[in-house]
Every structure is written in C-alpha cells, then in structure tokens.
Design a protein around this motif. Structure first.
Motif, PDB file in Angstrom:
ATOM      1  N   SER A 282     -19.263   9.244 -23.949  1.00 20.75           N
ATOM      2  CA  SER A 282     -19.710   8.394 -22.907  1.00 20.75           C
ATOM      3  C   SER A 282     -20.521   9.265 -21.883  1.00 20.75           C
ATOM      4  O   SER A 282     -19.813  10.318 -21.444  1.00 20.75           O
ATOM      5  CB  SER A 282     -18.616   7.572 -22.141  1.00 20.75           C
ATOM      6  N   LEU A 283     -21.769   9.068 -21.695  1.00 21.93           N
ATOM      7  CA  LEU A 283     -22.453   9.476 -20.802  1.00 21.93           C
ATOM      8  C   LEU A 283     -22.061   9.503 -19.247  1.00 21.93           C
ATOM      9  O   LEU A 283     -21.938  10.494 -18.731  1.00 21.93           O
ATOM     10  CB  LEU A 283     -23.972   8.840 -20.652  1.00 21.93           C
ATOM     11  N   GLN A 284     -21.429   8.451 -18.722  1.00 24.41           N
ATOM     12  CA  GLN A 284     -21.109   7.991 -17.646  1.00 24.41           C
ATOM     13  C   GLN A 284     -19.900   8.662 -17.246  1.00 24.41           C
ATOM     14  O   GLN A 284     -19.380   9.128 -16.374  1.00 24.41           O
ATOM     15  CB  GLN A 284     -20.993   6.517 -17.335  1.00 24.41           C
ATOM     16  N   GLU A 285     -18.774   8.813 -18.259  1.00 27.00           N
ATOM     17  CA  GLU A 285     -17.284   9.344 -18.134  1.00 27.00           C
ATOM     18  C   GLU A 285     -17.693  10.804 -18.057  1.00 27.00           C
ATOM     19  O   GLU A 285     -17.175  11.552 -17.330  1.00 27.00           O
ATOM     20  CB  GLU A 285     -16.659   9.012 -19.294  1.00 27.00           C
ATOM     21  N   THR A 286     -18.430  11.432 -18.897  1.00 28.13           N
ATOM     22  CA  THR A 286     -18.924  12.774 -18.598  1.00 28.13           C
ATOM     23  C   THR A 286     -19.448  13.377 -17.438  1.00 28.13           C
ATOM     24  O   THR A 286     -18.924  14.379 -17.093  1.00 28.13           O
ATOM     25  CB  THR A 286     -19.856  13.347 -20.102  1.00 28.13           C
ATOM     26  N   ARG A 292     -16.490  15.931 -10.719  1.00 31.47           N
ATOM     27  CA  ARG A 292     -15.224  16.164 -10.142  1.00 31.47           C
ATOM     28  C   ARG A 292     -14.710  17.586 -10.362  1.00 31.47           C
ATOM     29  O   ARG A 292     -14.352  18.176  -9.427  1.00 31.47           O
ATOM     30  CB  ARG A 292     -13.889  15.289 -10.892  1.00 31.47           C
ATOM     31  N   ASP A 293     -14.986  18.132 -11.378  1.00 32.98           N
ATOM     32  CA  ASP A 293     -15.013  19.607 -11.662  1.00 32.98           C
ATOM     33  C   ASP A 293     -15.816  20.454 -10.586  1.00 32.98           C
ATOM     34  O   ASP A 293     -15.195  21.510 -10.380  1.00 32.98           O
ATOM     35  CB  ASP A 293     -15.109  20.001 -13.172  1.00 32.98           C
ATOM     36  N   LEU A 294     -16.877  20.030 -10.555  1.00 38.92           N
ATOM     37  CA  LEU A 294     -17.744  20.859  -9.580  1.00 38.92           C
ATOM     38  C   LEU A 294     -17.615  20.483  -8.113  1.00 38.92           C
ATOM     39  O   LEU A 294     -18.318  21.066  -7.162  1.00 38.92           O
ATOM     40  CB  LEU A 294     -19.134  20.399  -9.873  1.00 38.92           C
ATOM     41  N   GLY A 295     -16.550  19.750  -7.627  1.00 38.54           N
ATOM     42  CA  GLY A 295     -16.400  19.292  -6.407  1.00 38.54           C
ATOM     43  C   GLY A 295     -17.073  18.603  -5.692  1.00 38.54           C
ATOM     44  O   GLY A 295     -17.233  18.604  -4.461  1.00 38.54           O
ATOM     45  N   ILE A 296     -17.856  17.652  -6.638  1.00 40.39           N
ATOM     46  CA  ILE A 296     -18.891  17.033  -5.561  1.00 40.39           C
ATOM     47  C   ILE A 296     -18.282  15.679  -5.248  1.00 40.39           C
ATOM     48  O   ILE A 296     -17.959  14.760  -6.222  1.00 40.39           O
ATOM     49  CB  ILE A 296     -19.933  16.348  -6.773  1.00 40.39           C
ATOM     50  N   GLU A 297     -17.780  15.446  -4.170  1.00 36.90           N
ATOM     51  CA  GLU A 297     -17.088  14.394  -3.525  1.00 36.90           C
ATOM     52  C   GLU A 297     -17.979  13.002  -3.091  1.00 36.90           C
ATOM     53  O   GLU A 297     -17.465  11.956  -3.284  1.00 36.90           O
ATOM     54  CB  GLU A 297     -16.190  14.762  -2.407  1.00 36.90           C
ATOM     55  N   ASP A 298     -19.056  13.429  -2.932  1.00 37.00           N
ATOM     56  CA  ASP A 298     -20.034  12.271  -2.265  1.00 37.00           C
ATOM     57  C   ASP A 298     -20.589  11.558  -3.566  1.00 37.00           C
ATOM     58  O   ASP A 298     -21.027  12.006  -4.528  1.00 37.00           O
ATOM     59  CB  ASP A 298     -21.307  12.659  -1.670  1.00 37.00           C
ATOM     60  N   ALA A 299     -19.989  10.241  -3.691  1.00 33.52           N
ATOM     61  CA  ALA A 299     -20.294   9.465  -5.000  1.00 33.52           C
ATOM     62  C   ALA A 299     -21.815   9.190  -5.053  1.00 33.52           C
ATOM     63  O   ALA A 299     -22.410   8.916  -6.395  1.00 33.52           O
ATOM     64  CB  ALA A 299     -19.728   8.061  -4.927  1.00 33.52           C
ATOM     65  N   GLY A 300     -22.793   9.231  -4.026  1.00 33.29           N
ATOM     66  CA  GLY A 300     -24.012   8.852  -4.083  1.00 33.29           C
ATOM     67  C   GLY A 300     -24.922  10.091  -4.630  1.00 33.29           C
ATOM     68  O   GLY A 300     -26.053  10.094  -4.873  1.00 33.29           O
ATOM     69  N   ILE A 301     -24.289  11.499  -4.888  1.00 34.10           N
ATOM     70  CA  ILE A 301     -25.023  12.623  -5.317  1.00 34.10           C
ATOM     71  C   ILE A 301     -25.384  12.332  -6.756  1.00 34.10           C
ATOM     72  O   ILE A 301     -26.566  12.514  -7.178  1.00 34.10           O
ATOM     73  CB  ILE A 301     -24.366  13.815  -5.001  1.00 34.10           C
ATOM     74  N   VAL A 302     -24.289  12.154  -7.512  1.00 34.42           N
ATOM     75  CA  VAL A 302     -24.601  12.077  -9.104  1.00 34.42           C
ATOM     76  C   VAL A 302     -24.680  10.344  -9.489  1.00 34.42           C
ATOM     77  O   VAL A 302     -23.362   9.943  -9.234  1.00 34.42           O
ATOM     78  CB  VAL A 302     -23.773  13.150  -9.956  1.00 34.42           C
ATOM     79  N   GLU A 303     -25.492   9.870  -9.998  1.00 31.47           N
ATOM     80  CA  GLU A 303     -25.702   8.706 -10.622  1.00 31.47           C
ATOM     81  C   GLU A 303     -25.859   8.730 -12.036  1.00 31.47           C
ATOM     82  O   GLU A 303     -26.730   9.330 -12.410  1.00 31.47           O
ATOM     83  CB  GLU A 303     -26.704   7.972  -9.949  1.00 31.47           C
TER      84      GLU A 303
END
Length: 423
Positions: A282-286, A292-303
């Motif tokens: 799954s592209l979205q799950e990956t 999460r592993d890279l510590g990106i907490e802002d959900a708006g950064i990666v879509e």
C-alpha cells in the motif's frame, strides 16, 4: 571550393570528388560509378525515354569526376568509363548551357575528340544537358548522340531539359539514401559504444556496491561497540554533567551515530537489487509508516494517495523513505515543506511520484545526482553521502522500471518511479 547556397562552384578536383562521395558515388573506383539498384533502374528508363523522344539511338547519364567520366545510366551502349580528357561532356558540362551539335566532326570543340575521330567512336549528332542540383553542383550530364548527323528541334530540346531535371531528382534520391546509410551506420556505432560503456559502468557500480557493502559491514560492528562503550561511560556516576569528559563523550556519540547512519546508507545501497520478492504493498500505508519513523508529526507535511502495487516491500519502503528524507534535507527556506505522494495505474503498470516544494534540481544536474556519492553541495543542504537517489535508482532498475526527475510546478523536485506490470 567556393560557394554560397544555390551557387556552388565545385571546379577544383578535390571538392568535386568529395561531393560525389556525398552522393554515394565513389570516384576512386576504376570501374563505372553505380548508384543503388532502384536509382540505376530508374536512370535507365529516363535515358531510354530521352533517346526515343530525340530519335537518337544512344543515350547516357555521365558523371564527371576529377579523372574520369562514368556512365551511370546508358541506353543503346554498355555503361563504361573513360579518362576525363577523352570525354566530350567534360568540355562543356560546367558551362551551364545546353550543347546541341548536328555534326560533332565539324565543331572545333569536338572535331579531334577520340569519340568523334573513330579512335573510340564515330559520334556525329550530340546533345548534352548539364545536371545541376539545387545547391548549384553539376555532377555531370544527360547526353544523347548518334553516328549520323541530325538536327534537334526546340520541342525536343525542351523534353531533354525536363528529363535532365528528372535525372537530378534521382541523383538527389541517391544522395539522401547515402546520407541515411551513413547516419544509420553512425547510429549503430554509437549504440555499440554506449552498450559497451553501460556494461562497463554497471560492472564498476556492481563492484563498488560489493566493496562498499563489505567495508560498511566490517566497520559497523566495531563502531557499534565504540558507541556502546561511550554510552556506558556517560552513565558512569563519576562522569559529571557539563564536565570536559561529558562533552567529549557527547561529541563521540554524535559523530559515531552520524558515521553509523552513513554506513547504514552504504550498506543499504549495496543490498539493493538481486532477488526482489514483489507482493502487494500500500502506497498510503508505506508513506504513513515512513513519516512516523522520520519523526514527522505534522500530518499536513506528507500527503499520500491510496494505491496498491506489486513491489518488494522492504525496497519499496526504502525508496519512499529516501525520497521523503531528501525532501526534508533540501527543503526551501522560503516556504513550509509539503510532500505529495501519488500513483497512476494502468495496463503497463504503476508510476509512483513523490513531489516536494523544495529547492529543486537544475536540469543539467539531474543525471549527475543519480550517480552514487554525488552531492550538489549547496548552502543550507542537509547531511548525506549522495547515496539516496542512486539507491532509489537501483531499486527502480531492480523492479524493471525507471526513475526520472522533473520540476514540481511552482518549484521543487518530482521523482517518478515506474513499476512495470508483471515485474
């Protein structure tokens, strides 16, 4: 050779022979120049028509080289070759005018010519039209003749001139055919050299990857041991917080972890390829796990778009992680980071695109950054060894696909990786 377009004067011998070579006619041969079979057959038909229209038994297309006259089309006589000084056409073909002679034995230009005197032939009636190309080059003539005196009317001369133009068109066809043959030969040679170069490059990269994998693996163990001892010393109650020893240990830990990260990058690069095991991922799950592993907490950064595709799970995750890491390392100082991950699926397979709004990569640098250990070294760029994109490139190739770089509309870099169907 002096010329302007439309007004060439190929009067010197070297230039003339070089131009004939361009037409695929080799004047260095001691046999008649022969165009390709299709052009030769067409020339024969034109010469035959010329003789019938003029009521003359013989006709030829003469090509005049530096040293010879070559008959490349003939009717009523066998095509042959003779020295240029014996040629009747060689005396008049550069005049730019048609030559029509009722009795060549009475014309001072031809009276002592061996084709007239009986040494070679007994030409009496003789008509010659220069063959002039659009560039002004005159390779020779269309000539009809007879061993009996004959007058030629204006209408017949006009027909002869029209047929001469047809001969020029056929010679130009030979010219273009020769150019295509040379271009094809050059293309084959270039492709052969590229294939050889690519084979050597792949072999070098394979050796580099193998060497890098061995070295990074061998260094990883002692480096991990050093970091472990440094952590134990940091926890020792005798090491006071803020002391010089504590600061040294902090530096050791920071540098060691950075080196360990670099070794992990090298090891990852060396492991890419080989036997992939495609499954549905799954592209979205990956993308969500990578963020999460890279510590990106802002959900708006990666879509990320929801899409499933066939790929090796571990290598596909490494691909997305490297591309997201690159986007973070090369973000623009002028705007908030945004990463959009999308996919397109059709009968050919799936194309995954990771588009960021960062600094971007100039078109002239896009091929370079796909090579291992290449970095652009721009001010403000994040850390790295220059293995991220080259690793992604290897992952794409391992899946039978391609990786391409382009500009994101509005600024930034878009990396597109194809995963062919049935990989």
């Amino acid at each position: 050779m002096t010329h302007a377009r439309g007004q060439l004067a190929f009067t010197d011998d070297v230039s003339r022979d070089l131009e004939l070579l361009e037409y695929g006619l080799d004047p260095g041969l001691d046999t008649p120049l022969l165009p390709n079979a299709a052009v030769y057959s067409a020339l024969q038909n034109v010469v035959r028509l010329a003789t019938e229209l003029c009521g003359a038994p013989y006709g030829v297309v003469n090509i005049i080289s530096a040293d010879h006259q070559h008959q490349v089309g003939a009717w009523g006589v066998e095509a042959g070759i003779c020295p240029r000084e014996d040629s009747m056409c060689a005396k008049v073909f550069l005049s730019g005018e048609k030559t029509v002679v009722a009795d060549a034995s009475q014309d001072p230009r031809f009276a002592d010519n061996p084709f007239v005197t009986g040494v070679i032939g007994n030409v009496r009636f003789y008509a010659s039209i220069p063959l002039e190309t659009a560039s002004g080059f005159v390779p020779g003539t269309l000539c009809v003749f007879s061993d009996e005196p004959k007058e030629l009317g204006p209408e017949e001369v006009r027909f002869l001139e029209v047929l001469a133009k047809q001969v020029v068109e056929l010679l130009e066809l030979q010219h273009r055919s020769s150019q295509l043959d040379r271009a094809y030969a050059e293309l084959k040679d270039t492709n052969a050299k590229l294939e050889d170069s690519n084979a050597k490059l792949k072999d070098s990269n394979a050796k580099l990857a193998a060497f890098a994998g061995r070295v990074s693996h061998d260094l990883r163990i002692p480096l991990t041991t050093i970091l472990g001892y440094a952590e134990l010393v940091e926890e020792d109650p005798d090491v006071k917080t803020g002391s010089a020893v504590a600061k040294y240990l902090e530096h050791i830990g920071f540098s060691g972890r950075r080196m360990l990260g670099m070794l992990e990058d090298v090891l990852s690069y060396s492991r890419v390829g080989g036997g992939i095991q495609p499954i549905r991922v799954s592209l979205q799950e990956t993308a969500r796990n990578v963020a999460r592993d890279l510590g990106i907490e802002d959900a708006g950064i990666v879509e990320a778009q929801e899409l499933t595709l066939q790929a090796d799970r571990g290598q596909f995750r490494m691909l997305i992680q490297n591309l997201v890491t690159n986007a973070m390392n090369y973000r623009s100082p002028d705007r908030d980071l945004r990463i959009r991950i999308t996919g397109v699926s059709n009968y050919k397979g799936v194309a995954v695109s990771v588009a960021d709004n960062g600094k971007g990569i100039a078109p002239e640098d896009r091929s370079k950054v796909l090579e291992p250990l290449v970095r652009l070294l721009r001010q403000g760029d994040g850390p790295g060894m220059g293995l991220g994109l080259s690793t992604c490139h290897k992952i794409a190739e391992a899946h039978g696909g391609e990786l391409t770089l382009s500009e994101t509309p509005g600024g930034g870099t878009t990396v597109t990786v194809t995963f062919p169907a049935g990989n």
